[in-house]
Design an enzyme around this catalytic site. Structure first.
Site, short mmCIF file in Angstrom:
data_model
loop_
_atom_site.label_atom_id
_atom_site.label_comp_id
_atom_site.label_asym_id
_atom_site.label_seq_id
_atom_site.Cartn_x
_atom_site.Cartn_y
_atom_site.Cartn_z
CG HIS A 43 82.34 103.69 57.23
ND1 HIS A 43 82.21 103.44 58.54
CD2 HIS A 43 81.52 104.29 56.69
CE1 HIS A 43 80.92 104.27 58.61
NE2 HIS A 43 80.49 104.52 57.54
CB VAL A 44 85.70 106.36 52.72
CG1 VAL A 44 86.96 106.42 53.33
CG2 VAL A 44 85.47 105.22 51.93
#
Length: 238
Positions: A136-137
């Site tokens: 994920h970011v």
């Protein structure tokens, strides 16, 4: 938002002594300001997810935050899709394949998304053990997606992912969210879901889409009867 030890202990539902012990023994992410520990709420939830601690994501959010788009696990999985035999000989190649197959709005720069996913991995593997990772970011709002997306990807072959347990990764839940609150909510839901045998078994066995969607629906229904975002905090780590 930066939290001190007292605030962190309240959010995690444990004593301040336990927080200090987690920092020393379990590598709870922390930094020091004037010799006092400080914690980032996103990093705390990521750590709790990796440790398989169930936490309520709403506890990590400011009451003053704008209203966020918060979706259930089933809805987010349907938005991102379930993908089988995903190609990739290493971490970077696997992430590239995932970015290519994710159903993202046309305005999302996939090359940029790939760079920030790889950058996130450089800070520490998003593998949570048992062959599962949650790439994920760190700053979801920069992508401007309209709703949370979880793309479940089963790799064609397990790949080295820098997991703490040393096991190669065969399953990835890639998360893209429009806000920090939605991001935290999904991490908490996944942490809870992967502790439920009905859901986890379908993941380990690479079950059908219908089976996994139904199991995710069951998780959402369970959480509706507990609290808005997850289970009680504080269990799972000595």
């Amino acid at each position: 938002m930066e939290l001190n030890v007292k605030e962190a202990s309240k959010l995690m539902g444990v004593s301040e002594k336990t927080i200090y012990r987690w920092v020393r023994r379990n590598k709870l992410p922390a930094f020091k300001i004037n010799d006092q520990y400080r914690f980032n709420r996103v990093e705390m939830l990521e750590w709790a997810t990796a440790q398989r601690i169930n936490v309520a994501a709403d506890m990590f959010c400011n009451a003053s935050e704008e209203q966020a788009v918060v979706s259930g696990l089933e809805e987010s999985l349907r938005a991102g899709g379930i993908h089988y035999r995903v190609c990739g000989q290493d971490k970077a190649a696997a992430l590239q394949s995932i970015v290519e197959i994710m159903p993202l709005p046309q305005e999302v720069d996939k090359a940029f998304l790939l760079r920030v996913l790889i950058a996130r991995e450089s800070l520490g593997s998003t593998s949570i053990g048992d062959g599962i990772a949650i790439p994920h970011v760190r700053n979801p709002i920069v992508l401007h997606v309209p709703r949370p997306i979880v793309a479940l990807c089963f790799m064609e072959r397990p790949i080295e992912f820098g997991a703490l347990d040393g096991r190669p990764v065969h399953t990835l839940f890639a998360i893209v969210s429009p806000t920090v609150k939605a991001h935290l909510n999904l991490l908490a839901r996944l942490a809870f879901a992967l502790r439920q045998p009905a859901f986890n078994n379908h993941i380990l066995q690479q079950g059908s889409r219908d089976e996994i969607f139904a199991a995710a629906r069951g998780v959402d229904q369970m959480l509706q009867h507990r609290d808005p975002a997850g289970a009680a905090a504080g269990d799972g780590v000595p």
